[in-house]
Design a protein around this motif. Structure first.
Motif, mmCIF file in Angstrom:
data_model
loop_
_atom_site.group_PDB
_atom_site.id
_atom_site.type_symbol
_atom_site.label_atom_id
_atom_site.label_comp_id
_atom_site.label_asym_id
_atom_site.label_seq_id
_atom_site.Cartn_x
_atom_site.Cartn_y
_atom_site.Cartn_z
ATOM 1 N N SER A 109 0.822 -1.205 0.000
ATOM 2 C CA SER A 109 0.000 0.000 0.000
ATOM 3 C C SER A 109 0.859 1.260 0.000
ATOM 4 N N LEU A 110 2.039 1.179 0.585
ATOM 5 C CA LEU A 110 2.944 2.323 0.596
ATOM 6 C C LEU A 110 3.629 2.512 -0.750
ATOM 7 N N LEU A 111 3.797 1.402 -1.491
ATOM 8 C CA LEU A 111 4.559 1.455 -2.734
ATOM 9 C C LEU A 111 3.696 1.388 -3.980
ATOM 10 N N GLY A 112 2.423 0.982 -3.831
ATOM 11 C CA GLY A 112 1.595 0.665 -4.990
ATOM 12 C C GLY A 112 1.407 1.797 -5.967
ATOM 13 N N SER A 113 1.371 3.036 -5.494
ATOM 14 C CA SER A 113 1.150 4.165 -6.393
ATOM 15 C C SER A 113 2.449 4.844 -6.811
ATOM 16 N N SER A 114 3.585 4.237 -6.486
ATOM 17 C CA SER A 114 4.869 4.856 -6.795
ATOM 18 C C SER A 114 5.289 4.545 -8.222
ATOM 19 N N VAL A 115 6.149 5.397 -8.756
ATOM 20 C CA VAL A 115 6.665 5.200 -10.111
ATOM 21 C C VAL A 115 7.500 3.926 -10.187
ATOM 22 N N LEU A 120 8.327 -1.556 -12.275
ATOM 23 C CA LEU A 120 8.519 -2.970 -11.984
ATOM 24 C C LEU A 120 7.385 -3.802 -12.579
ATOM 25 N N TRP A 121 6.155 -3.317 -12.443
ATOM 26 C CA TRP A 121 4.994 -4.037 -12.982
ATOM 27 C C TRP A 121 5.105 -4.162 -14.500
ATOM 28 N N THR A 225 -0.789 7.124 -11.813
ATOM 29 C CA THR A 225 0.614 6.772 -12.033
ATOM 30 C C THR A 225 0.767 5.448 -12.760
ATOM 31 N N GLN A 226 -0.001 4.428 -12.335
ATOM 32 C CA GLN A 226 0.146 3.103 -12.927
ATOM 33 C C GLN A 226 -0.108 3.135 -14.427
ATOM 34 N N ALA A 227 -1.235 3.736 -14.817
ATOM 35 C CA ALA A 227 -1.582 3.780 -16.242
ATOM 36 C C ALA A 227 -0.595 4.630 -17.026
#
Length: 291
Positions: A109-115, A120-121, A225-227
């Protein structure tokens, strides 16, 4: 309150008031004005009235971005909450090293929205990514998951579900507040674990579920960020990951249509407010508060 206390209160409130006006209220009002203008960031804003609203009605990519966003929000959020609740129930059984497990599960949850995680994804689900390398061990030739219109959005949904740590911790705190005597009495009456979960856990936990649901929907609507990273800012392939926020960014900072982008921002605010209001209205039928 005497004058001295009033002055002290004013001094302590001043930073908050300044922040509200300068950082929140001021930009919001400016954005509202710009939503009725044609503004390209390089010249003065030209007032155009309702032209941006008319443009929305004829914008096919806006419809596509809304469709993609709705699918993302209403698929990923329930799955994320279900995973979070399931793990919270497991952790609530008094496992050894609970603090360690809780920290490990909360970390995404702390890293999920990070660049960094988005990059990595992209590496994991690329054509030569780690996931396809794993499938190759079983003789399976995996596709480019993020480069295929049929699977690209699913990878982002999976990433959102993976960040279940925050709702899980809140669920765990709620479970700890349910008296153990309720379960003991139900067990004496012959209730199974499933019946105890349905008749005790879910009703007493419904305010926490409602809280996580509202925050989850709002957060999912704001995902960007993810998209942006996975699609290199394009929302591809074939606009399959064109989130509403990403389309708003494209209009404002790539096409320099800041007036139209401001109108889109207010549309997003209205959509989030509408779904939040619906959630509060429907909650009276399934959320039970202990009086």
């Amino acid at each position: 309150m005497n004058s001295r206390d009033g002055r002290a209160a004013a001094v302590f409130l001043a930073p908050w008031v300044v922040g509200l006006v300068v950082i929140t209220a001021g930009p919001m009002l400016m954005s509202l004005y710009l939503s009725f203008t044609d503004y390209n960031l390089l010249s003065n804003a030209n007032f155009t009235g309702l032209e941006n609203i008319q443009r929305m009605l004829d914008d096919d990519r806006l419809v596509k971005s809304l469709t993609v966003t709705m699918v993302y929000v209403f698929v990923s959020t329930p799955i994320q909450l279900a995973v979070a609740l399931g793990l919270a129930v497991v952790l609530d059984r008094g496992l050894r090293g609970l603090a360690l497990y809780r920290s490990i599960f909360y970390l995404p949850s702390l890293l999920g929205s990070s660049v960094a995680v988005a990059i990595l994804w992209k590496r994991v689900f690329g054509v030569d990514g780690l996931f396809n390398q794993f499938l190759a061990l079983f003789g399976i030739d995996g596709p480019g998951w993020i480069s295929s219109p049929s699977t690209a959005l699913s990878t982002l949904i999976l990433l959102h579900v993976w960040t279940f740590g925050a709702p899980m911790v809140i669920f765990l705190a709620g479970l700890r507040q349910i008296p153990r005597e309720f379960y003991e009495a139900a067990a004496v009456d012959g209730a199974s674990k499933r019946q105890q979960f349905r008749r005790i856990t879910l009703p007493l936990l419904s305010p926490i579920i409602f809280f996580n649901l509202v925050l989850g929907i709002i957060g999912a609507f704001q995902s960007f960020t993810q998209a942006f990273i996975v699609s290199d800012g394009r929302g591809g392939p074939s606009d399959s990951t064109l989130f509403f926020t990403l389309y708003l960014y494209q209009q404002g900072f790539q096409n320099f249509n800041m007036g139209y982008a401001s109108a889109l921002a207010w549309l997003l605010l209205i959509i989030i407010a509408a779904f939040t209001a619906i959630n509060f209205w429907v909650s009276k039928y399934w959320v039970f508060y202990d009086n």
